[in-house]
Motif scaffolding. Sequence first.
Motif, PDB file in Angstrom:
ATOM      1  N   PHE A  96     -22.926  -1.628 -64.807  1.00 22.57           N
ATOM      2  CA  PHE A  96     -23.769  -2.491 -63.971  1.00 22.57           C
ATOM      3  C   PHE A  96     -24.274  -3.691 -64.775  1.00 22.57           C
ATOM      4  O   PHE A  96     -24.225  -4.829 -64.316  1.00 22.57           O
ATOM      5  N   VAL A  97     -24.776  -3.417 -65.973  1.00 19.57           N
ATOM      6  CA  VAL A  97     -25.311  -4.473 -66.833  1.00 19.57           C
ATOM      7  C   VAL A  97     -24.187  -5.411 -67.273  1.00 19.57           C
ATOM      8  O   VAL A  97     -24.340  -6.637 -67.238  1.00 19.57           O
ATOM      9  N   MET A  98     -23.060  -4.847 -67.688  1.00 18.76           N
ATOM     10  CA  MET A  98     -21.947  -5.687 -68.142  1.00 18.76           C
ATOM     11  C   MET A  98     -21.434  -6.579 -67.016  1.00 18.76           C
ATOM     12  O   MET A  98     -21.121  -7.748 -67.234  1.00 18.76           O
ATOM     13  N   ASP A  99     -21.365  -6.044 -65.812  1.00 17.92           N
ATOM     14  CA  ASP A  99     -20.924  -6.829 -64.662  1.00 17.92           C
ATOM     15  C   ASP A  99     -21.911  -7.962 -64.373  1.00 17.92           C
ATOM     16  O   ASP A  99     -21.508  -9.117 -64.189  1.00 17.92           O
ATOM     17  N   ALA A 100     -23.198  -7.656 -64.341  1.00 20.83           N
ATOM     18  CA  ALA A 100     -24.221  -8.679 -64.070  1.00 20.83           C
ATOM     19  C   ALA A 100     -24.224  -9.750 -65.153  1.00 20.83           C
ATOM     20  O   ALA A 100     -24.330 -10.951 -64.864  1.00 20.83           O
ATOM     21  N   TRP A 101     -24.070  -9.336 -66.402  1.00 24.52           N
ATOM     22  CA  TRP A 101     -24.051 -10.294 -67.506  1.00 24.52           C
ATOM     23  C   TRP A 101     -22.822 -11.197 -67.399  1.00 24.52           C
ATOM     24  O   TRP A 101     -22.924 -12.413 -67.547  1.00 24.52           O
ATOM     25  N   GLY A 102     -21.672 -10.601 -67.128  1.00 21.66           N
ATOM     26  CA  GLY A 102     -20.453 -11.394 -66.968  1.00 21.66           C
ATOM     27  C   GLY A 102     -20.582 -12.415 -65.850  1.00 21.66           C
ATOM     28  O   GLY A 102     -20.203 -13.585 -66.006  1.00 21.66           O
ATOM     29  N   LYS A 103     -21.118 -11.994 -64.725  1.00 20.42           N
ATOM     30  CA  LYS A 103     -21.315 -12.924 -63.597  1.00 20.42           C
ATOM     31  C   LYS A 103     -22.283 -14.043 -63.963  1.00 20.42           C
ATOM     32  O   LYS A 103     -22.061 -15.200 -63.620  1.00 20.42           O
ATOM     33  N   SER A 104     -23.355 -13.702 -64.675  1.00 20.93           N
ATOM     34  CA  SER A 104     -24.356 -14.715 -65.044  1.00 20.93           C
ATOM     35  C   SER A 104     -23.794 -15.729 -66.035  1.00 20.93           C
ATOM     36  O   SER A 104     -24.321 -16.842 -66.147  1.00 20.93           O
ATOM     37  N   GLN A 105     -22.722 -15.368 -66.740  1.00 17.91           N
ATOM     38  CA  GLN A 105     -22.112 -16.236 -67.753  1.00 17.91           C
ATOM     39  C   GLN A 105     -20.779 -16.837 -67.302  1.00 17.91           C
ATOM     40  O   GLN A 105     -20.068 -17.426 -68.112  1.00 17.91           O
ATOM     41  N   ASN A 106     -20.441 -16.660 -66.018  1.00 16.80           N
ATOM     42  CA  ASN A 106     -19.158 -17.158 -65.486  1.00 16.80           C
ATOM     43  C   ASN A 106     -17.978 -16.657 -66.305  1.00 16.80           C
ATOM     44  O   ASN A 106     -17.021 -17.395 -66.555  1.00 16.80           O
ATOM     45  N   ALA A 107     -18.036 -15.399 -66.692  1.00 14.74           N
ATOM     46  CA  ALA A 107     -17.015 -14.797 -67.548  1.00 14.74           C
ATOM     47  C   ALA A 107     -15.888 -14.178 -66.717  1.00 14.74           C
ATOM     48  O   ALA A 107     -15.468 -13.051 -66.970  1.00 14.74           O
ATOM     49  N   ASP A 108     -15.375 -14.924 -65.764  1.00 10.98           N
ATOM     50  CA  ASP A 108     -14.333 -14.421 -64.866  1.00 10.98           C
ATOM     51  C   ASP A 108     -13.049 -14.033 -65.597  1.00 10.98           C
ATOM     52  O   ASP A 108     -12.310 -13.171 -65.130  1.00 10.98           O
ATOM     53  N   GLU A 109     -12.774 -14.660 -66.720  1.00  9.92           N
ATOM     54  CA  GLU A 109     -11.541 -14.402 -67.474  1.00  9.92           C
ATOM     55  C   GLU A 109     -11.708 -13.303 -68.528  1.00  9.92           C
ATOM     56  O   GLU A 109     -10.773 -13.019 -69.270  1.00  9.92           O
ATOM     57  N   ILE A 110     -12.901 -12.716 -68.589  1.00 14.48           N
ATOM     58  CA  ILE A 110     -13.198 -11.698 -69.597  1.00 14.48           C
ATOM     59  C   ILE A 110     -13.329 -10.340 -68.910  1.00 14.48           C
ATOM     60  O   ILE A 110     -14.038 -10.203 -67.916  1.00 14.48           O
ATOM     61  N   LEU A 111     -12.647  -9.339 -69.436  1.00 12.56           N
ATOM     62  CA  LEU A 111     -12.786  -7.971 -68.958  1.00 12.56           C
ATOM     63  C   LEU A 111     -14.050  -7.396 -69.585  1.00 12.56           C
ATOM     64  O   LEU A 111     -14.126  -7.210 -70.799  1.00 12.56           O
ATOM     65  N   MET A 112     -15.057  -7.152 -68.755  1.00 11.04           N
ATOM     66  CA  MET A 112     -16.358  -6.689 -69.237  1.00 11.04           C
ATOM     67  C   MET A 112     -16.383  -5.158 -69.219  1.00 11.04           C
ATOM     68  O   MET A 112     -16.347  -4.544 -68.152  1.00 11.04           O
ATOM     69  N   LEU A 113     -16.434  -4.563 -70.404  1.00 10.42           N
ATOM     70  CA  LEU A 113     -16.315  -3.116 -70.567  1.00 10.42           C
ATOM     71  C   LEU A 113     -17.648  -2.480 -70.937  1.00 10.42           C
ATOM     72  O   LEU A 113     -18.271  -2.855 -71.936  1.00 10.42           O
ATOM     73  N   GLY A 114     -18.063  -1.521 -70.149  1.00  5.02           N
ATOM     74  CA  GLY A 114     -19.266  -0.760 -70.439  1.00  5.02           C
ATOM     75  C   GLY A 114     -18.948   0.466 -71.273  1.00  5.02           C
ATOM     76  O   GLY A 114     -18.042   1.236 -70.947  1.00  5.02           O
ATOM     77  N   ASP A 115     -19.675   0.635 -72.360  1.00  9.24           N
ATOM     78  CA  ASP A 115     -19.568   1.797 -73.242  1.00  9.24           C
ATOM     79  C   ASP A 115     -20.952   2.443 -73.290  1.00  9.24           C
ATOM     80  O   ASP A 115     -21.579   2.545 -74.337  1.00  9.24           O
ATOM     81  N   GLY A 116     -21.438   2.810 -72.106  1.00 12.79           N
ATOM     82  CA  GLY A 116     -22.823   3.224 -71.914  1.00 12.79           C
ATOM     83  C   GLY A 116     -23.341   4.266 -72.882  1.00 12.79           C
ATOM     84  O   GLY A 116     -24.484   4.185 -73.329  1.00 12.79           O
ATOM     85  N   ASN A 117     -22.543   5.234 -73.242  1.00 11.03           N
ATOM     86  CA  ASN A 117     -22.975   6.278 -74.176  1.00 11.03           C
ATOM     87  C   ASN A 117     -22.580   5.971 -75.621  1.00 11.03           C
ATOM     88  O   ASN A 117     -22.878   6.756 -76.523  1.00 11.03           O
ATOM     89  N   GLY A 118     -21.879   4.877 -75.814  1.00 13.11           N
ATOM     90  CA  GLY A 118     -21.454   4.504 -77.160  1.00 13.11           C
ATOM     91  C   GLY A 118     -20.300   5.327 -77.690  1.00 13.11           C
ATOM     92  O   GLY A 118     -20.024   5.302 -78.891  1.00 13.11           O
ATOM     93  N   ASP A 119     -19.582   6.022 -76.814  1.00 11.92           N
ATOM     94  CA  ASP A 119     -18.486   6.881 -77.272  1.00 11.92           C
ATOM     95  C   ASP A 119     -17.360   6.086 -77.927  1.00 11.92           C
ATOM     96  O   ASP A 119     -16.845   6.488 -78.982  1.00 11.92           O
ATOM     97  N   PHE A 120     -16.963   4.976 -77.318  1.00 10.38           N
ATOM     98  CA  PHE A 120     -15.907   4.145 -77.904  1.00 10.38           C
ATOM     99  C   PHE A 120     -16.383   3.559 -79.234  1.00 10.38           C
ATOM    100  O   PHE A 120     -15.654   3.588 -80.230  1.00 10.38           O
ATOM    101  N   THR A 121     -17.602   3.054 -79.222  1.00  9.26           N
ATOM    102  CA  THR A 121     -18.168   2.442 -80.425  1.00  9.26           C
ATOM    103  C   THR A 121     -18.191   3.439 -81.580  1.00  9.26           C
ATOM    104  O   THR A 121     -17.829   3.097 -82.710  1.00  9.26           O
ATOM    105  N   LYS A 122     -18.579   4.674 -81.302  1.00 10.48           N
ATOM    106  CA  LYS A 122     -18.584   5.714 -82.339  1.00 10.48           C
ATOM    107  C   LYS A 122     -17.159   6.062 -82.755  1.00 10.48           C
ATOM    108  O   LYS A 122     -16.892   6.276 -83.939  1.00 10.48           O
ATOM    109  N   ALA A 123     -16.231   6.105 -81.801  1.00  8.28           N
ATOM    110  CA  ALA A 123     -14.846   6.475 -82.104  1.00  8.28           C
ATOM    111  C   ALA A 123     -14.184   5.465 -83.032  1.00  8.28           C
ATOM    112  O   ALA A 123     -13.335   5.835 -83.842  1.00  8.28           O
TER     113      ALA A 123
END
Length: 159
Positions: free
Chosen positions: A81-108
Motif C-alpha cells: 500500500f505504501v509503495m504504491d502510494a509513494w510511486g503514484k506520488s512520485q509519478n514512478a509509472d516506469e518503476i516496479l514498486m516492490l513491498g518487502d513488508g516483513n523485510g524477508d527479501f532484505t534479510k535474504a
Amino acid sequence: MAIQVGDAIPEMKLKVMGEKGPEDIATGDIFNGKKVVLFAVPGAFTPGCTVTHLPGYVVNADTIKAKGVDTIACVSVNDAFVMDAWGKSQNADEILMLGDGNGDFTKAVGLEMDASGFGMGTRSQRYAMIVENGKVTHLAVEPAGGVDVSAAEKILEQL
C-alpha cells in the motif's frame, strides 16, 4: 553475509499492488531471463529517498531502459500500500514498486540495517544492483547517509 556479484537472487515472494489489493510476485518472475536494475531505499516517503533517490530513477527511466534494461524496480521494507502510494506520488509509472513488508527479501540478500534508533525498526540499506538472468552483475551499497553510488546516474555508467 551480503549478496555479492555473481550470486543468484533468492527465490521468494515480494508484494505489488494489484487491481484488488496487494499481490505476490515471485523474484523469479522479476529477474529470470531479464536484465533488471533493482534499487533499495530505507523507507518510502523519507527525505533522501523521496527528494533524491527515486526521482533520479524516474527521470532517467527511458535512458536506463534504452541500455537494454527490461525492468527498473524499487524495493523497501514497506508494505505494498505504501509503495504504491509513494510511486503514484512520485509519478514512478516506469518503476516496479516492490513491498518487502516483513523485510524477508532484505534479510535474504543480507542488506538489512538496524534503524530502531530512528524508530524505524529493521530496514534496508540503500543500494542498487544490476541483475542479469537472476544473477547479480553489479552491486553498489551506500555508506550510511549517502545517495551517491546507488544513484540512477551512477548505475547508468555501469550499464
